[in-house]
Scaffold this motif. Structure first.
Motif, short mmCIF file in Angstrom:
data_model
loop_
_atom_site.label_atom_id
_atom_site.label_comp_id
_atom_site.label_asym_id
_atom_site.label_seq_id
_atom_site.Cartn_x
_atom_site.Cartn_y
_atom_site.Cartn_z
N THR A 65 27.44 87.43 -68.53
CA THR A 65 27.69 86.34 -67.59
C THR A 65 26.44 85.48 -67.40
O THR A 65 26.54 84.25 -67.36
N ASN A 66 25.29 86.11 -67.30
CA ASN A 66 24.05 85.35 -67.18
C ASN A 66 23.76 84.54 -68.44
O ASN A 66 23.31 83.40 -68.36
N PHE A 67 24.03 85.13 -69.61
CA PHE A 67 23.82 84.43 -70.86
C PHE A 67 24.74 83.22 -70.97
O PHE A 67 24.34 82.15 -71.41
N ILE A 68 26.00 83.39 -70.57
CA ILE A 68 26.96 82.28 -70.60
C ILE A 68 26.53 81.16 -69.66
O ILE A 68 26.64 79.98 -69.99
N ALA A 69 26.04 81.52 -68.49
CA ALA A 69 25.59 80.50 -67.54
C ALA A 69 24.42 79.70 -68.11
O ALA A 69 24.35 78.48 -67.93
N LYS A 70 23.51 80.38 -68.80
CA LYS A 70 22.38 79.67 -69.40
C LYS A 70 22.80 78.87 -70.63
O LYS A 70 22.24 77.82 -70.91
N ALA A 71 23.78 79.37 -71.37
CA ALA A 71 24.22 78.70 -72.60
C ALA A 71 25.05 77.46 -72.30
O ALA A 71 25.23 76.61 -73.18
N GLU A 72 25.53 77.31 -71.09
CA GLU A 72 26.34 76.15 -70.74
C GLU A 72 25.54 74.85 -70.87
O GLU A 72 26.10 73.80 -71.15
N PHE A 73 24.23 74.94 -70.68
CA PHE A 73 23.39 73.75 -70.80
C PHE A 73 23.39 73.21 -72.22
O PHE A 73 23.33 72.00 -72.44
N THR A 74 23.50 74.11 -73.21
CA THR A 74 23.50 73.70 -74.61
C THR A 74 24.88 73.94 -75.24
O THR A 74 24.99 74.41 -76.36
N ARG A 75 25.93 73.59 -74.50
CA ARG A 75 27.30 73.82 -74.95
C ARG A 75 27.59 73.11 -76.25
O ARG A 75 28.27 73.63 -77.13
N PHE A 76 27.08 71.90 -76.41
CA PHE A 76 27.35 71.14 -77.64
C PHE A 76 26.81 71.86 -78.87
O PHE A 76 27.48 71.94 -79.90
N GLY A 77 25.63 72.40 -78.78
CA GLY A 77 25.04 73.14 -79.90
C GLY A 77 25.82 74.39 -80.24
O GLY A 77 26.03 74.70 -81.41
N TRP A 78 26.26 75.13 -79.22
CA TRP A 78 27.06 76.32 -79.47
C TRP A 78 28.40 75.96 -80.10
O TRP A 78 28.89 76.65 -80.99
N ALA A 79 29.00 74.86 -79.62
CA ALA A 79 30.29 74.44 -80.16
C ALA A 79 30.17 74.02 -81.62
O ALA A 79 30.99 74.39 -82.47
N VAL A 80 29.13 73.24 -81.94
CA VAL A 80 28.92 72.81 -83.32
C VAL A 80 28.61 74.00 -84.21
O VAL A 80 29.12 74.08 -85.34
N SER A 81 27.83 74.94 -83.72
CA SER A 81 27.51 76.13 -84.51
C SER A 81 28.76 76.96 -84.79
O SER A 81 28.96 77.44 -85.92
N ALA A 82 29.60 77.13 -83.79
CA ALA A 82 30.83 77.91 -83.98
C ALA A 82 31.74 77.24 -85.00
O ALA A 82 32.29 77.90 -85.89
N LEU A 83 31.89 75.92 -84.91
CA LEU A 83 32.73 75.20 -85.87
C LEU A 83 32.14 75.22 -87.27
O LEU A 83 32.86 75.36 -88.26
N ALA A 84 30.82 75.09 -87.37
CA ALA A 84 30.18 75.08 -88.69
C ALA A 84 30.31 76.45 -89.36
O ALA A 84 30.62 76.53 -90.55
N ILE A 85 30.07 77.51 -88.63
CA ILE A 85 30.20 78.85 -89.20
C ILE A 85 31.65 79.12 -89.58
O ILE A 85 31.94 79.67 -90.64
#
Length: 108
Positions: free
Chosen positions: A22-42
């Protein structure tokens, strides 16, 4: 006469995996675009082609292609609908596990 004391039940120093997630998700929300692009690229550049190649070389069923496309949509829908990272991570993890399982089926 002995003094009665209660044991301390302070578990704040021990973080469970759910609290850490939960803490990791809260911190990762700031860079949501990067996580989304990484998930789609992989998903689109690694997992889907690897499954298609293993299906081609080792003979996979049509059901594997269907599951692969549904898994791709499983990742694509939360990304395009701008859902929070807490929905993108489980969708990508599910897709990753299913793709790896189907590749293992083809290889064995």
């Amino acid at each position: 006469m002995a003094t009665l004391t209660h044991a301390s039940t302070d578990h704040s120093s021990e973080a469970s995996w759910l609290t850490a997630y939960t803490n990791f998700i809260a911190k990762a929300e700031f860079t949501r675009f990067g996580w989304a692009v990484s998930a789609l690229a992989i998903q689109g550049c690694v997992l889907s082609p690897a499954l298609l190649l293993s299906m081609f070389y080792f003979g996979g069923g049509d059901w594997q292609f269907l599951v692969s496309m549904l898994c791709f949509l499983l990742v694509l829908v939360p990304v395009l609908s701008a859902m929070p990272v807490k929905y993108i991570f489980p969708a990508f993890a599910t897709s990753l596990v299913l793709h790896l399982f189907m590749i293992a089926i083809d290889l064995l």
